[in-house]
Design a protein around this motif. Structure first.
Motif, short mmCIF file in Angstrom:
data_model
loop_
_atom_site.label_atom_id
_atom_site.label_comp_id
_atom_site.label_asym_id
_atom_site.label_seq_id
_atom_site.Cartn_x
_atom_site.Cartn_y
_atom_site.Cartn_z
N GLY A 1 2.15 31.86 29.97
CA GLY A 1 2.90 31.97 28.72
C GLY A 1 4.37 31.66 28.83
O GLY A 1 5.08 31.66 27.82
N TRP A 2 4.87 31.37 30.03
CA TRP A 2 6.29 31.08 30.19
C TRP A 2 6.57 29.61 29.87
O TRP A 2 5.77 28.73 30.16
N LYS A 3 7.72 29.36 29.28
CA LYS A 3 8.14 27.99 28.95
C LYS A 3 8.57 27.27 30.22
O LYS A 3 9.25 27.85 31.07
N VAL A 4 8.17 26.02 30.35
CA VAL A 4 8.55 25.20 31.49
C VAL A 4 9.64 24.22 31.05
O VAL A 4 9.42 23.40 30.17
N SER A 5 10.79 24.32 31.66
CA SER A 5 11.91 23.44 31.32
C SER A 5 12.19 22.50 32.49
O SER A 5 12.39 22.94 33.62
N LYS A 6 12.17 21.20 32.22
CA LYS A 6 12.38 20.18 33.25
C LYS A 6 13.68 19.43 32.98
O LYS A 6 14.25 19.52 31.89
N PRO A 7 14.16 18.64 33.97
CA PRO A 7 15.36 17.84 33.73
C PRO A 7 15.15 16.87 32.56
O PRO A 7 14.03 16.42 32.34
N PRO A 8 16.17 16.57 31.77
CA PRO A 8 17.58 16.99 31.98
C PRO A 8 17.89 18.40 31.45
O PRO A 8 18.97 18.90 31.68
N GLU A 9 16.95 18.99 30.70
CA GLU A 9 17.21 20.30 30.11
C GLU A 9 17.47 21.36 31.18
O GLU A 9 18.27 22.27 30.98
N SER A 10 16.78 21.24 32.32
CA SER A 10 16.90 22.28 33.36
C SER A 10 18.01 22.01 34.36
O SER A 10 18.23 22.83 35.25
N ASP A 11 18.68 20.84 34.26
CA ASP A 11 19.71 20.50 35.25
C ASP A 11 20.70 21.64 35.45
O ASP A 11 21.06 22.32 34.48
N PRO A 12 21.14 21.89 36.69
CA PRO A 12 20.89 21.12 37.93
C PRO A 12 19.63 21.53 38.66
O PRO A 12 19.40 21.07 39.78
N TYR A 13 18.81 22.38 38.06
CA TYR A 13 17.58 22.83 38.72
C TYR A 13 16.45 21.83 38.52
O TYR A 13 16.39 21.12 37.50
N ASN A 14 15.53 21.80 39.48
CA ASN A 14 14.35 20.94 39.35
C ASN A 14 13.45 21.43 38.23
O ASN A 14 12.78 20.64 37.56
N VAL A 15 13.40 22.74 38.05
CA VAL A 15 12.58 23.33 36.98
C VAL A 15 13.08 24.74 36.70
O VAL A 15 13.64 25.40 37.59
N VAL A 16 12.92 25.18 35.46
CA VAL A 16 13.22 26.55 35.07
C VAL A 16 12.04 27.08 34.27
O VAL A 16 11.59 26.43 33.32
N PHE A 17 11.52 28.24 34.65
CA PHE A 17 10.47 28.92 33.88
C PHE A 17 11.12 30.05 33.10
O PHE A 17 11.83 30.88 33.68
N VAL A 18 10.89 30.08 31.80
CA VAL A 18 11.55 31.07 30.94
C VAL A 18 10.50 31.98 30.32
O VAL A 18 9.58 31.51 29.63
N GLY A 19 10.63 33.28 30.56
CA GLY A 19 9.72 34.26 29.99
C GLY A 19 10.42 35.16 29.00
O GLY A 19 11.48 34.81 28.46
N SER A 20 9.87 36.31 28.76
CA SER A 20 10.45 37.26 27.82
C SER A 20 11.37 38.24 28.56
O SER A 20 11.43 38.23 29.80
N HIS A 21 12.09 39.05 27.79
CA HIS A 21 12.97 40.08 28.35
C HIS A 21 14.03 39.49 29.27
O HIS A 21 14.37 40.07 30.30
#
Length: 214
Positions: free
Chosen positions: A86-106
């Motif tokens: 259920g977590w959102k997967v954010s990839k570049p360029p949105e996640s820059d400078p990270y390769n990926v960011v997983f966004v959950g609740s709280h």
């Protein structure tokens, strides 16, 4: 005759001007209708997309039950990890400078950065980390741990709105940085479960990206 022609020309000009005015008004009204329609659609969209996060117990249970779930694999093959359900997967360029960011609740998220480096030892990595922390005025609690069978550095601290912990290690000339953030009031409950998720982390084979670095 000239008066008649003049009268006809004036009427034609008035009609043309009138049509232009009506056209402008029509376009204006049409534009307003489009804007109203877009606002209505957006409002409906926003109402449809209202997300009510699960309670803490349910969220943590879902994370544990999802440890065998789908994996995210880095585009350059540097790592892979299970995606928390259920977590959102954010990839570049949105996640820059990270390769990926997983966004959950709280306010929980996992940010991962992996990049080729010239060094290949933990002390060298630690010196680089110290430089960055000094540059940005950060002070974290530092521990040396074993992560997935390898030596690693675990750092923890408090930022303005979240508590964080990070796992850093270097392998095959790739520096891996995994940062986890959670709302302070939920940190103690999330941390052990986040570590379970991080234990699904696997490094990739030496990719062409790393080979091109040298």
């Amino acid at each position: 005759m000239r008066k008649v022609k003049g009268t006809i020309q004036r009427k034609a000009l008035q009609e043309a001007q009138g049509r232009r005015i009506y056209l402008q008004v029509g376009l204006l009204v049409f534009g307003l209708l489009v804007v109203v329609a877009l606002i209505m659609d957006l409002t409906g969209f926003m109402h449809k997309k209202v997300y009510r996060p699960p309670d803490i117990a349910t969220e943590l249970q879902n994370m544990v039950l999802g440890l065998d779930g789908p994996r995210f694999t880095d585009a350059n093959g540097l790592f892979s990890i299970v995606i928390p359900p259920g977590w959102k997967v954010s990839k570049p360029p949105e996640s820059d400078p990270y390769n990926v960011v997983f966004v959950g609740s709280h306010s929980a998220d996992i940010s991962i950065m992996a990049k080729p480096v010239s060094y290949n030892t933990l002390p060298e990595l630690f010196r680089e980390i110290q430089k960055l922390e000094k540059q940005f005025g950060l002070a974290t609690k530092v521990d040396t741990i074993r992560f997935r069978g390898r030596p690693a550095i675990k750092r923890s601290g408090r930022l303005m709105r979240v508590k964080v912990f990070a796992i850093d290690f270097v392998e095959d000339h790739v520096a891996h940085h995994i940062l986890c953030a959670v709302s302070p009031e939920y940190f103690d409950r999330f941390e052990p479960v986040l570590m379970e998720v991080l234990n699904t982390y696997e490094t990739g084979k030496k990719s062409l990206l790393v080979m091109r670095y040298y």
